[in-house]
Design a protein around this motif. Structure first.
Motif, PDB file in Angstrom:
ATOM      1  N   LEU A 142       0.818  -1.209   0.000  1.00 44.71           N
ATOM      2  CA  LEU A 142       0.000   0.000   0.000  1.00 44.71           C
ATOM      3  C   LEU A 142       0.853   1.261   0.000  1.00 44.71           C
ATOM      4  CD1 LEU A 142      -2.822  -0.995   2.513  1.00 44.71           C
ATOM      5  CD2 LEU A 142      -3.057  -0.693   0.038  1.00 44.71           C
ATOM      6  N   CYS A 143       1.909   1.285   0.791  1.00 37.67           N
ATOM      7  CA  CYS A 143       2.692   2.513   0.912  1.00 37.67           C
ATOM      8  C   CYS A 143       3.519   2.780  -0.342  1.00 37.67           C
ATOM      9  CB  CYS A 143       3.594   2.469   2.136  1.00 37.67           C
ATOM     10  SG  CYS A 143       4.085   4.121   2.691  1.00 37.67           S
ATOM     11  N   SER A 144       4.015   1.734  -0.986  1.00 36.26           N
ATOM     12  CA  SER A 144       4.756   1.932  -2.224  1.00 36.26           C
ATOM     13  C   SER A 144       3.906   2.672  -3.236  1.00 36.26           C
ATOM     14  CB  SER A 144       5.186   0.582  -2.814  1.00 36.26           C
ATOM     15  OG  SER A 144       6.029  -0.116  -1.946  1.00 36.26           O
ATOM     16  N   GLU A 145       2.681   2.210  -3.417  1.00 36.58           N
ATOM     17  CA  GLU A 145       1.799   2.822  -4.396  1.00 36.58           C
ATOM     18  C   GLU A 145       1.279   4.181  -3.909  1.00 36.58           C
ATOM     19  OE1 GLU A 145       1.410   1.413  -7.699  1.00 36.58           O
ATOM     20  OE2 GLU A 145       3.227   0.824  -6.625  1.00 36.58           O
ATOM     21  N   ALA A 146       1.070   4.311  -2.605  1.00 39.69           N
ATOM     22  CA  ALA A 146       0.626   5.595  -2.057  1.00 39.69           C
ATOM     23  C   ALA A 146       1.688   6.670  -2.248  1.00 39.69           C
ATOM     24  CB  ALA A 146       0.292   5.444  -0.579  1.00 39.69           C
ATOM     25  N   MET A 147       2.939   6.336  -1.985  1.00 40.99           N
ATOM     26  CA  MET A 147       4.016   7.320  -2.142  1.00 40.99           C
ATOM     27  C   MET A 147       4.145   7.751  -3.597  1.00 40.99           C
ATOM     28  SD  MET A 147       5.495   8.022   0.837  1.00 40.99           S
ATOM     29  CE  MET A 147       7.269   8.164   0.979  1.00 40.99           C
ATOM     30  N   HIS A 148       3.996   6.816  -4.510  1.00 43.25           N
ATOM     31  CA  HIS A 148       4.046   7.178  -5.924  1.00 43.25           C
ATOM     32  C   HIS A 148       2.932   8.164  -6.273  1.00 43.25           C
ATOM     33  CE1 HIS A 148       4.414   6.879 -10.262  1.00 43.25           C
ATOM     34  NE2 HIS A 148       3.128   6.605 -10.325  1.00 43.25           N
ATOM     35  N   ALA A 149       1.739   7.918  -5.760  1.00 47.55           N
ATOM     36  CA  ALA A 149       0.614   8.815  -6.036  1.00 47.55           C
ATOM     37  C   ALA A 149       0.822  10.193  -5.417  1.00 47.55           C
ATOM     38  CB  ALA A 149      -0.683   8.198  -5.515  1.00 47.55           C
ATOM     39  N   LEU A 150       1.617  10.265  -4.353  1.00 47.21           N
ATOM     40  CA  LEU A 150       1.954  11.551  -3.730  1.00 47.21           C
ATOM     41  C   LEU A 150       3.068  12.269  -4.472  1.00 47.21           C
ATOM     42  CD1 LEU A 150       1.877  10.450   0.024  1.00 47.21           C
ATOM     43  CD2 LEU A 150       0.273  12.045  -1.072  1.00 47.21           C
ATOM     44  N   GLY A 151       3.640  11.614  -5.461  1.00 52.97           N
ATOM     45  CA  GLY A 151       4.728  12.222  -6.223  1.00 52.97           C
ATOM     46  C   GLY A 151       6.087  12.060  -5.577  1.00 52.97           C
ATOM     47  N   ILE A 152       6.212  11.113  -4.639  1.00 54.16           N
ATOM     48  CA  ILE A 152       7.466  10.905  -3.914  1.00 54.16           C
ATOM     49  C   ILE A 152       8.199   9.715  -4.525  1.00 54.16           C
ATOM     50  CG2 ILE A 152       8.494  10.375  -1.664  1.00 54.16           C
ATOM     51  CD1 ILE A 152       6.058  11.696  -0.369  1.00 54.16           C
ATOM     52  N   PRO A 153       9.464   9.868  -4.923  1.00 55.84           N
ATOM     53  CA  PRO A 153      10.199   8.764  -5.540  1.00 55.84           C
ATOM     54  C   PRO A 153      10.197   7.521  -4.648  1.00 55.84           C
ATOM     55  CG  PRO A 153      11.428  10.806  -5.783  1.00 55.84           C
ATOM     56  CD  PRO A 153      10.284  11.104  -4.855  1.00 55.84           C
ATOM     57  N   THR A 154       9.925   6.371  -5.241  1.00 53.04           N
ATOM     58  CA  THR A 154       9.739   5.153  -4.458  1.00 53.04           C
ATOM     59  C   THR A 154       9.888   3.924  -5.330  1.00 53.04           C
ATOM     60  OG1 THR A 154       8.148   3.935  -3.073  1.00 53.04           O
ATOM     61  CG2 THR A 154       7.238   5.218  -4.877  1.00 53.04           C
ATOM     62  N   THR A 155      10.195   2.797  -4.699  1.00 50.57           N
ATOM     63  CA  THR A 155       9.991   1.526  -5.361  1.00 50.57           C
ATOM     64  C   THR A 155       8.493   1.332  -5.556  1.00 50.57           C
ATOM     65  OG1 THR A 155       9.974   0.406  -3.202  1.00 50.57           O
ATOM     66  CG2 THR A 155      12.072   0.493  -4.358  1.00 50.57           C
ATOM     67  N   ARG A 156       8.114   0.511  -6.498  1.00 49.87           N
ATOM     68  CA  ARG A 156       6.708   0.255  -6.769  1.00 49.87           C
ATOM     69  C   ARG A 156       6.359  -1.179  -6.361  1.00 49.87           C
ATOM     70  NH1 ARG A 156       4.446   3.651 -10.564  1.00 49.87           N
ATOM     71  NH2 ARG A 156       2.484   2.851  -9.692  1.00 49.87           N
ATOM     72  N   ALA A 157       5.066  -1.482  -6.304  1.00 51.70           N
ATOM     73  CA  ALA A 157       4.602  -2.815  -5.938  1.00 51.70           C
ATOM     74  C   ALA A 157       3.698  -3.349  -7.039  1.00 51.70           C
ATOM     75  CB  ALA A 157       3.854  -2.777  -4.611  1.00 51.70           C
ATOM     76  N   LEU A 158       4.092  -4.458  -7.642  1.00 52.67           N
ATOM     77  CA  LEU A 158       3.293  -5.069  -8.712  1.00 52.67           C
ATOM     78  C   LEU A 158       2.159  -5.907  -8.151  1.00 52.67           C
ATOM     79  CD1 LEU A 158       2.737  -5.876 -11.670  1.00 52.67           C
ATOM     80  CD2 LEU A 158       4.429  -7.723 -11.353  1.00 52.67           C
ATOM     81  N   CYS A 159       2.490  -6.802  -7.238  1.00 51.10           N
ATOM     82  CA  CYS A 159       1.452  -7.677  -6.696  1.00 51.10           C
ATOM     83  C   CYS A 159       1.902  -8.263  -5.366  1.00 51.10           C
ATOM     84  CB  CYS A 159       1.085  -8.792  -7.675  1.00 51.10           C
ATOM     85  SG  CYS A 159       2.460  -9.868  -8.129  1.00 51.10           S
ATOM     86  N   LEU A 160       0.930  -8.834  -4.676  1.00 50.88           N
ATOM     87  CA  LEU A 160       1.169  -9.432  -3.358  1.00 50.88           C
ATOM     88  C   LEU A 160       0.440 -10.761  -3.291  1.00 50.88           C
ATOM     89  CD1 LEU A 160       2.116  -9.359  -0.402  1.00 50.88           C
ATOM     90  CD2 LEU A 160       0.134  -7.936   0.128  1.00 50.88           C
TER      91      LEU A 160
END
Length: 493
Positions: A142-160
Motif C-alpha cells: 500500500l505505501c509503495s503505491e501511495a508514495m508514488h501517487a503523492l509524487g514521492i520517488p519510491t519503489t513500486r509494488a506489482l502484486c502481493l
C-alpha cells in the motif's frame, strides 16, 4: 547463465529480459531459485505497475502469475539472484548484509528490475528465515503505491501473494511474497561493501555501472575537473536531499534509515517500521525497536547526511581528495533547505517566495507541535479554508486559540498578496486528504487476515488518488481511533 533449476517450472511472461546487473559478475550476487510457498493465494495487485512493465493486468489473475510471483516458478528468460552489500545499521558498522529474503528476477526491456521479497533464504539471510509476513507486506504494498501517487520517488509494488505457511516473528504469522519494481535496487551499502573489503576494482566497476546506467551526465560535467565519481556523489546527494524534503513535508517517517536502506537513485526503499504522522510531533519515533531515537522524524535530514558521508567515504578511493568529497556533499544541505522551503510554501499556497515566509512557516510548525495538531487533517482543512474563506474548522484543531488567531492574521496578510483561488488550488494538490496512517493500514491488515480483501482494495483505490475527495469515504481520512495509539511498529517483518 546457468539453466533454471529443474525443481521449478518456468512461466513465459512475454517479457524480454535484460541481465545487466547479473552481468557484473559473481562478486556482486549469488544465483539461486526462490523457495516455493505452499498454497499461495492472490492478495492485491497494481494494474498501473503491470502496464508499466508491459504486462496485461488481467494476466495477474492467472495461475501462472500466482505461481511465478509466489516463488513457485521461474520466469522464462529470467535470472534469479540475491545481491550482496554491507552497511551501517543504527549507526554501527554491521559488515556484510545482502538480500536476505529478496530475489531479483531480472530487468525488463523498459529498464525496470523486478524483485520478489519474501521468497526464501539466501546466502545473506544470516539467522533469518528469508520470509516476509502478510502484515508488513500489505503495509509495503500500500505505501509503495501511495508514495508514488503523492509524487514521492519510491519503489513500486506489482502484486502481493499470501500463504497459510506459518512464520514466527513476535508471534506466529502467515507468509507472503511481495513483487516490487524499481529502476535499480542498488543501495549505499553496495558501495560500502566493496570499499570495506578493499576491492577497488569491483567498487569502480559498480560505480561505472551506476554512472553509465543512471547518471550519464556525470561523465561530461565540468564540476570537480571532470571527476565523474565526485559528480556521482554530488548527484546522489541532491536526489537524496529532494527525497528527504518530500518526506518531511508530507510527515513521513521511514523508521530505519540504515545505509543499506538508502537507494543510490534517491528512492524510498525498504518499507519496514514506517509511519505517517498523526499529530505533528517533530521528535516522534515510529519504530519501537529504535530505543535511542536515532531515526526520529526530525532527525531524518541529519541522518540522511550522515549516510551520505558513509557513501562518500566508500567512494574515496575513486573520487580522490577528502576536500573533493566534502565539496560534493555540500550539495545536500543547500538542496535540502531549498527543497523543503519550497514544499512548505506550496502547502501554504505560496507559489513564489516572499520576505517573511520562512518566519511564517516556522511559527506555524512551532504552533502545530505545541498543540499536537493532527498533521494531515490540519493541512487539508487549511486548504479548504483558503478556498471557502471559513477558517473556523481549522481553528477548532487548536487549544491555544489566541496563538492560532495571531498566526492566522499574519497568514491572511500574506494571502492578500496572492490570488486566493490559485493558492487554494495549489494547496488541494499539495496537501493530501488520504495518507496511509497506521490505523488505516491496520484495518486493512486485520480484514485480510480474516480473508476479507475488500478494505485493502478500498484503501488502495483511495491512496491511488490521495488529493481527490472520494465522497462517502471520509472515515478513511478521519482522526485515528483511540485504539490506534497502542499500535507498535518494529523492524520485525
Amino acid at each position: 547463465m546457468p539453466p533454471a533449476s529443474p525443481a521449478l517450472p518456468t512461466v513465459d511472461t512475454g517479457l524480454a529480459w535484460n541481465h545487466r546487473f547479473a552481468d557484473l559478475g559473481p562478486a556482486f550476487h549469488t544465483r539461486l531459485p526462490p523457495t516455493p510457498l505452499p498454497a499461495p493465494y492472490p492478495v492485491a495487485h497494481s494494474p498501473e505497475v503491470a502496464r508499466l512493465l508491459g504486462l496485461d493486468p488481467a494476466w495477474l489473475a492467472t495461475d501462472d502469475a500466482l505461481q511465478l510471483f509466489s516463488g513457485n516458478a521461474l520466469p522464462a528468460g529470467g535470472d534469479t539472484l540475491a545481491s550482496v552489500y554491507s552497511g551501517h545499521q543504527f549507526g554501527v558498522w554491521a559488515g556484510q548484509l545482502g538480500d536476505g529474503r529478496a530475489l531479483l528476477l531480472g530487468e525488463t526491456e523498459q529498464g525496470l528490475e523486478i524483485q520478489l521479497k519474501g521468497a526464501g533464504r539466501t546466502p545473506y539471510s544470516r539467522m533469518g528465515d528469508g520470509r516476509a509476513v502478510l502484515r508488513s507486506s500489505i503495509r509495503e504494498f500500500l505505501c509503495s503505491e501511495a508514495m508514488h501517487a503523492l509524487g514521492i520517488p519510491t519503489t513500486r509494488a506489482l502484486c502481493l501473494m499470501g500463504s497459510p505457511a506459518p512464520v514466527l516473528r513476535e508471534s506466529v504469522e502467515t507468509a507472503a511474497v511481495l513483487t516490487r519494481v524499481a529502476p535499480s535496487f542498488i543501495r549505499f551499502g553496495h558501495f560500502e561493501h566493496f570499499a570495506a573489503r578493499g576491492q577497488t576494482t569491483e567498487l569502480r566497476q559498480l560505480a561505472d555501472y551506476v554512472i553509465d546506467r543512471y547518471y550519464p551526465a556525470c561523465r561530461t560535467t565540468p564540476d570537480f575537473g571532470g571527476n565523474a565519481y565526485a559528480a556521482l556523489l554530488q548527484a546522489v546527494a541532491q536526489r537524496t536531499a529532494e527525497l528527504i524534503a518530500q518526506w518531511q513535508a508530507v510527515g513521513f517517517c521511514h523508521g530505519v534509515m540504515n545505509t543499506d536502506n538508502m537507494s543510490i537513485l534517491g528512492l524510498t526503499i525498504d518499507y519496514g517500521p514506517f509511519q505517517f504522522l498523526d499529530t505533528f510531533a517533530p521528535s516522534h519515533i515510529c519504530n519501537h525497536s529504535d530505543t535511542q531515537g536515532r531515526y526520529a522524524f526530525d532527525r531524518q535530514p541529519s541522518v540522511a547526511y550522515w549516510n551520505l558521508l558513509c557513501l562518500g567515504q566508500a567512494l574515496h578511493p575513486l573520487a580522490g581528495e577528502v576536500d573533493t568529497i566534502r565539496a560534493a556533499l555540500q550539495a545536500y544541505p543547500r538542496t535540502f533547505q531549498d527543497a523543503l522551503a519550497r514544499r512548505l510554501q506550496a502547502k501554504l499556497g505560496l507559489s513564489s517566495p516572499h520576505e517573511g515566509d520562512e518566519a511564517l512557516v516556522q511559527a506555524l510548525l512551532t504552533l502545530l507541535a505545541q498543540d499536537g495538531v493532527d498533521h494531515p487533517i490540519f493541512w487539508r482543512r487549511l486548504a479548504h479554508a483558503v478556498d471557502s474563506g471559513d477558517f473556523s474548522p481549522v481553528g477548532a484543531l487548536f487549544s491555544n486559540r489566541a496563538a492560532w488567531a495571531a498566526w492566522l492574521l499574519s497568514y491572511s496578510e500574506r494571502l492578500a498578496l496572492v490570488d486566493k483561488a490559485l493558492a487554494a488550488k495549489l494547496m488541494l494538490k499539495t496537501n493530501p486528504k488520504f495518507v496511509l496512517r497506521n490505523h488505516v493500514a491496520e484495518q486493512a491488515i486485520r480484514a485480510a487476515a480474516r480473508g476479507d480483501m475488500a478494505p485493502l482494495h478500498t484503501v488502495q483505490r483511495l491512496l491511488a488518488h490521495p488529493f481527490d475527495e472520494h465522497p462517502g469515504h471520509d472515515a478513511w481520512a478521519d482522526f485515528p481511533p483511540d485504539w490506534a495509539a497502542h499500535l507498535a511498529i518494529s523492524c520485525s517483518s
